[in-house]
Design a protein around this motif. Structure first.
Motif, PDB file in Angstrom:
ATOM      1  N   ASP A   1      -0.976   8.357  -5.101  1.00  0.00           N
ATOM      2  CA  ASP A   1       0.481   7.734  -5.204  1.00  0.00           C
ATOM      3  C   ASP A   1       1.451   8.728  -4.332  1.00  0.00           C
ATOM      4  O   ASP A   1       2.206   8.251  -3.886  1.00  0.00           O
ATOM      5  N   ALA A   2       1.082   9.960  -4.141  1.00  0.00           N
ATOM      6  CA  ALA A   2       1.746  10.944  -3.456  1.00  0.00           C
ATOM      7  C   ALA A   2       1.588  10.415  -2.082  1.00  0.00           C
ATOM      8  O   ALA A   2       2.610  10.624  -1.465  1.00  0.00           O
ATOM      9  N   VAL A   3       0.493  10.067  -1.614  1.00  0.00           N
ATOM     10  CA  VAL A   3       0.261   9.547  -0.317  1.00  0.00           C
ATOM     11  C   VAL A   3       0.981   8.441  -0.034  1.00  0.00           C
ATOM     12  O   VAL A   3       1.723   8.396   1.044  1.00  0.00           O
ATOM     13  N   ALA A   4       1.060   7.525  -0.823  1.00  0.00           N
ATOM     14  CA  ALA A   4       1.635   6.248  -0.645  1.00  0.00           C
ATOM     15  C   ALA A   4       3.299   6.581  -0.450  1.00  0.00           C
ATOM     16  O   ALA A   4       3.847   6.132   0.390  1.00  0.00           O
ATOM     17  N   LEU A   5       3.869   7.285  -1.376  1.00  0.00           N
ATOM     18  CA  LEU A   5       5.119   7.621  -1.442  1.00  0.00           C
ATOM     19  C   LEU A   5       5.642   8.492  -0.017  1.00  0.00           C
ATOM     20  O   LEU A   5       6.710   8.272   0.627  1.00  0.00           O
ATOM     21  N   SER A   6       4.636   9.435   0.338  1.00  0.00           N
ATOM     22  CA  SER A   6       5.166  10.391   1.497  1.00  0.00           C
ATOM     23  C   SER A   6       5.235   9.490   2.748  1.00  0.00           C
ATOM     24  O   SER A   6       6.042   9.896   3.402  1.00  0.00           O
ATOM     25  N   ILE A   7       4.460   8.586   2.851  1.00  0.00           N
ATOM     26  CA  ILE A   7       4.640   7.531   3.932  1.00  0.00           C
ATOM     27  C   ILE A   7       5.870   6.632   3.824  1.00  0.00           C
ATOM     28  O   ILE A   7       6.565   6.323   4.998  1.00  0.00           O
ATOM     29  N   ILE A   8       6.101   5.979   2.590  1.00  0.00           N
ATOM     30  CA  ILE A   8       7.360   5.169   2.553  1.00  0.00           C
ATOM     31  C   ILE A   8       8.368   5.854   2.834  1.00  0.00           C
ATOM     32  O   ILE A   8       9.551   5.545   3.451  1.00  0.00           O
TER      33      ILE A   8
END
Length: 282
Positions: free
Chosen positions: A170-177
């Protein structure tokens, strides 16, 4: 005093006879924050405790390496692991025994890893050089291993870019967003949870064996591991157990199938001689 002693002995005998004296230490893979993981696993844990007559306690680790080290030291009896962590564990600890694979929503006992980006990032894999790429953890199947493979398939090289391990999917997803990174690797199912926020999948791996419950044969008896396996594989997510399973975490609510070490051949082939860096390169 004699009757008190007799009462205590009877209580101990009764407790042992129904199995509640046994404690199983369960370690979930830290893919998301601790609160979310425990919430998703709790209904399954309650179900196993009730049917096995045991107490199951959580042993939470903040990273994959710590979890595997605890397993090797026999501090963990049962773990929820992805393919690469299992393969790495089994390579150095022969007592790791996969018990069940949890089916995906599709009904398949397999899943894929994704390379994801945000439309505004202008990220194209085949031309990627010196771009910022978010990864999960070194031992995460959807981390360096899958991302490097996907980029290689598109004629580029992860090592020609800047990558950083962020820990959780989830940290990966949010960092991209949030624009901190231009692309990243994570489990496809988790990436799709962020589609409504603009996250876009641009490539996926071939199917890999689904996440599994792995038993420690050094601390659990063959009978106990078989009981755990049976308790989970008899559940019918589209039948009599549908309402019960709806409260389980989305990664474990669709039923389970028996697992074996042979299921991990595709992961071992993908890994090959790849040396996965333990640290980020920027």
């Amino acid at each position: 005093m004699r009757w008190k002693c007799v009462a205590v002995l009877l209580f101990v005998w009764f407790t042992v006879s129904i199995g509640y004296a046994e404690t199983i230490r369960f370690a979930p893979l830290p893919m998301q924050d601790r609160e979310t993981i425990i919430k998703q696993c709790k209904p399954m844990i309650v179900y196993l405790e009730k049917n096995l007559h045991v107490q199951i306690i959580y042993d939470y680790s903040d990273n994959y390496s710590d979890l595997l080290d605890k397993f090797r030291r026999s501090q963990v009896d049962l773990a929820y692991l992805g393919p690469l962590p299992y393969v790495e564990l089994r390579a150095t600890y022969a007592h790791a025994e996969p018990l069940v694979h949890f089916k995906e929503k599709s009904g398949n006992a397999s899943y894929t890893c994704a390379m994801a980006t945000f439309p505004d990032a202008g990220f194209e894999m085949q031309f990627a050089v010196n771009r910022k790429i978010a990864l999960t953890q070194p031992l995460s199947t959807c981390g360096y291993l899958s991302v490097s493979g996907l980029m290689r398939n598109h004629g580029s090289d992860l090592e020609a870019n800047r990558y950083r391990y962020l820990g959780r999917h989830d940290a990966v997803a949010l960092s991209i967003i949030q624009g901190e990174f231009e692309a990243g690797g994570l489990k496809s199912a988790i990436a799709r949870e962020y589609a409504h926020m603009g996250l876009r999948i641009i490539a996926e791996t071939d199917p890999l064996p689904a996440f599994a419950l792995v038993g420690n044969a050094k601390t659990l008896t063959p009978e106990r591991m078989f009981q755990i396996q049976s308790c989970l594989t008899i559940l019918e997510p589209d039948g009599k157990d549908k309402s019960q399973l709806e409260s389980w975490g989305k990664n474990i609510r669709y039923g389970a199938v028996t697992a074996s070490d042979d299921d991990y051949r595709p992961v071992r082939e993908l890994l090959g001689y790849t040396k996965i860096p333990e640290k980020s390169n920027f």
